[in-house]
Write an enzyme that holds these catalytic residues in place. Structure first.
Site, PDB file in Angstrom:
ATOM      1  N   GLU A 185      -6.020  18.828   1.282  1.00 49.60           N
ATOM      2  CA  GLU A 185      -7.018  17.765   1.084  1.00 49.60           C
ATOM      3  C   GLU A 185      -6.397  16.382   1.208  1.00 49.60           C
ATOM      4  O   GLU A 185      -7.055  15.436   1.657  1.00 49.60           O
ATOM      5  CB  GLU A 185      -7.710  17.908  -0.274  1.00 49.60           C
ATOM      6  CG  GLU A 185      -6.786  17.929  -1.486  1.00 49.60           C
ATOM      7  CD  GLU A 185      -6.378  19.340  -1.882  1.00 49.60           C
ATOM      8  OE1 GLU A 185      -6.080  19.531  -3.076  1.00 49.60           O
ATOM      9  OE2 GLU A 185      -6.363  20.246  -1.017  1.00 49.60           O
TER      10      GLU A 185
ATOM     11  N   ASP B  81      -3.079  -0.560   6.729  1.00 51.96           N
ATOM     12  CA  ASP B  81      -3.918  -1.001   5.617  1.00 51.96           C
ATOM     13  C   ASP B  81      -3.401  -2.309   5.022  1.00 51.96           C
ATOM     14  O   ASP B  81      -4.184  -3.171   4.607  1.00 51.96           O
ATOM     15  CB  ASP B  81      -3.990   0.081   4.543  1.00 51.96           C
ATOM     16  CG  ASP B  81      -4.865   1.252   4.958  1.00 51.96           C
ATOM     17  OD1 ASP B  81      -5.454   1.194   6.057  1.00 51.96           O
ATOM     18  OD2 ASP B  81      -4.960   2.226   4.193  1.00 51.96           O
TER      19      ASP B  81
ATOM     20  N   HIS C 233      -6.113   6.823   6.804  1.00 52.51           N
ATOM     21  CA  HIS C 233      -5.336   5.955   5.937  1.00 52.51           C
ATOM     22  C   HIS C 233      -3.913   5.858   6.484  1.00 52.51           C
ATOM     23  O   HIS C 233      -3.280   6.846   6.799  1.00 52.51           O
ATOM     24  CB  HIS C 233      -5.317   6.513   4.519  1.00 52.51           C
ATOM     25  CG  HIS C 233      -6.614   6.331   3.799  1.00 52.51           C
ATOM     26  ND1 HIS C 233      -6.734   5.548   2.675  1.00 52.51           N
ATOM     27  CD2 HIS C 233      -7.843   6.821   4.050  1.00 52.51           C
ATOM     28  CE1 HIS C 233      -7.991   5.581   2.263  1.00 52.51           C
ATOM     29  NE2 HIS C 233      -8.677   6.350   3.081  1.00 52.51           N
TER      30      HIS C 233
ATOM     31  N   HIS D  75      -4.856  11.153   4.919  1.00 49.99           N
ATOM     32  CA  HIS D  75      -3.885  10.297   5.601  1.00 49.99           C
ATOM     33  C   HIS D  75      -3.255  10.920   6.842  1.00 49.99           C
ATOM     34  O   HIS D  75      -2.576  10.227   7.598  1.00 49.99           O
ATOM     35  CB  HIS D  75      -2.779   9.856   4.645  1.00 49.99           C
ATOM     36  CG  HIS D  75      -2.191  10.959   3.812  1.00 49.99           C
ATOM     37  ND1 HIS D  75      -1.597  12.078   4.343  1.00 49.99           N
ATOM     38  CD2 HIS D  75      -2.110  11.106   2.464  1.00 49.99           C
ATOM     39  CE1 HIS D  75      -1.160  12.855   3.374  1.00 49.99           C
ATOM     40  NE2 HIS D  75      -1.477  12.307   2.212  1.00 49.99           N
TER      41      HIS D  75
ATOM     42  N   GLU E  89       0.726   5.736   0.402  1.00 50.99           N
ATOM     43  CA  GLU E  89       0.012   6.997   0.612  1.00 50.99           C
ATOM     44  C   GLU E  89       0.744   8.047  -0.207  1.00 50.99           C
ATOM     45  O   GLU E  89       1.975   7.988  -0.359  1.00 50.99           O
ATOM     46  CB  GLU E  89      -0.025   7.376   2.090  1.00 50.99           C
ATOM     47  CG  GLU E  89      -0.763   6.383   2.978  1.00 50.99           C
ATOM     48  CD  GLU E  89      -2.233   6.214   2.640  1.00 50.99           C
ATOM     49  OE1 GLU E  89      -2.815   7.145   2.028  1.00 50.99           O
ATOM     50  OE2 GLU E  89      -2.803   5.165   2.975  1.00 50.99           O
TER      51      GLU E  89
ATOM     52  N   ASP F 146       0.853  -1.190   0.000  1.00 55.32           N
ATOM     53  CA  ASP F 146       0.000   0.000   0.000  1.00 55.32           C
ATOM     54  C   ASP F 146       0.890   1.241   0.000  1.00 55.32           C
ATOM     55  O   ASP F 146       2.011   1.219   0.533  1.00 55.32           O
ATOM     56  CB  ASP F 146      -0.929   0.022   1.224  1.00 55.32           C
ATOM     57  CG  ASP F 146      -1.937   1.156   1.143  1.00 55.32           C
ATOM     58  OD1 ASP F 146      -2.559   1.347   0.072  1.00 55.32           O
ATOM     59  OD2 ASP F 146      -2.105   1.872   2.140  1.00 55.32           O
TER      60      ASP F 146
END
Length: 233
Positions: free
Chosen positions: A52, A155, A150, A57, A9, A7
């Site tokens: 945003e 995750d 997140h 996260h 970010e 995963d």
């Protein structure tokens, strides 16, 4: 069977517009189960993080001050990935960002043949239903109560559990399962199946105490009468 759950970010949604990776995490699976081996790095994106993205996260520019650039962690990441299949939820998103970072480092993109998209698998199994990671955790009974934002390594660990359930909820290769399956097939075909009994030895002292307990608590017990009592000592 080695696989990697991965995963990332990022600072945004589009690497072609200059968005960068800020966190990358991976969890090793063998036969669908985590081995405990993980890879996790925070990465300085060499650009500002939009507000945003921070709302998704939680990472700010200050959080990544002093963290390594992607070029500084890329060889460690590639070594961890090896040549194993890579599982990610909405995998084209993560592969797109990784490929953009690899290109900046003068390295070839990841082989798309290695890509396993758990989102696509979930859509096949649950067509027309919400199939986000949170939705799948709720549907499959995976505890995601700690997921307040997140987080790549969290995750990955959640997705490892979800992926196991998507693949049938059991670890392949158990000899017992294979033996039972073979025995069941033989019975269905009318063949004789030889089973080896595995008696559990009981010390005589324990057996005597058990008999005394039954005699005191259970009157006129059927299993103490013929033919059930035959062979009891």
């Amino acid at each position: 069977m080695r696989q990697i759950v991965l995963d990332t970010e990022t600072t945004g949604l589009d690497p072609l517009q200059g968005d960068r990776i800020i966190e990358v995490a991976a969890v090793e699976l063998v036969n669908l189960l985590p081995t405990g081996a993980t890879f996790h790095r925070l990465v300085h994106p060499e650009r500002d993080i939009p507000a945003e993205a921070t709302r998704v996260h939680g990472f700010t520019n200050a959080d990544l001050e002093g963290k390594p650039r992607f070029a500084e962690i890329v060889q460690d990441l590639l070594a961890f990935l090896g040549d194993a299949p890579i599982i990610a939820h909405n995998a084209p998103f993560d592969f797109g960002f990784l490929d953009a970072e690899l290109l900046r480092c003068g390295l070839p993109p990841l082989d798309r043949a290695r890509m396993v998209d758990s989102l696509a698998l979930a859509k096949q199994r649950y067509p027309g239903m919400p199939n986000s990671l949170d939705a799948l955790c709720r549907r499959l009974g995976v505890d995601n109560s700690m997921r307040t934002a997140h987080n790549a390594i969290l995750d990955c660990r959640l997705l490892a559990q979800v992926y196991l359930e998507l693949m049938g909820g059991k670890q392949p290769g158990f000899e017992l399962a294979a033996t039972l399956a073979a025995g069941g097939a033989a019975v269905a075909a009318g063949e004789a199946v030889e089973w080896t009994p595995l008696p559990i030895p009981v010390p005589e002292e324990s057996a005597a105490a058990h008999r005394a307990f039954l005699a005191a608590k259970v009157k006129d017990a059927l299993w103490l009468k013929p033919p059930f009592a035959e062979g009891q000592g």
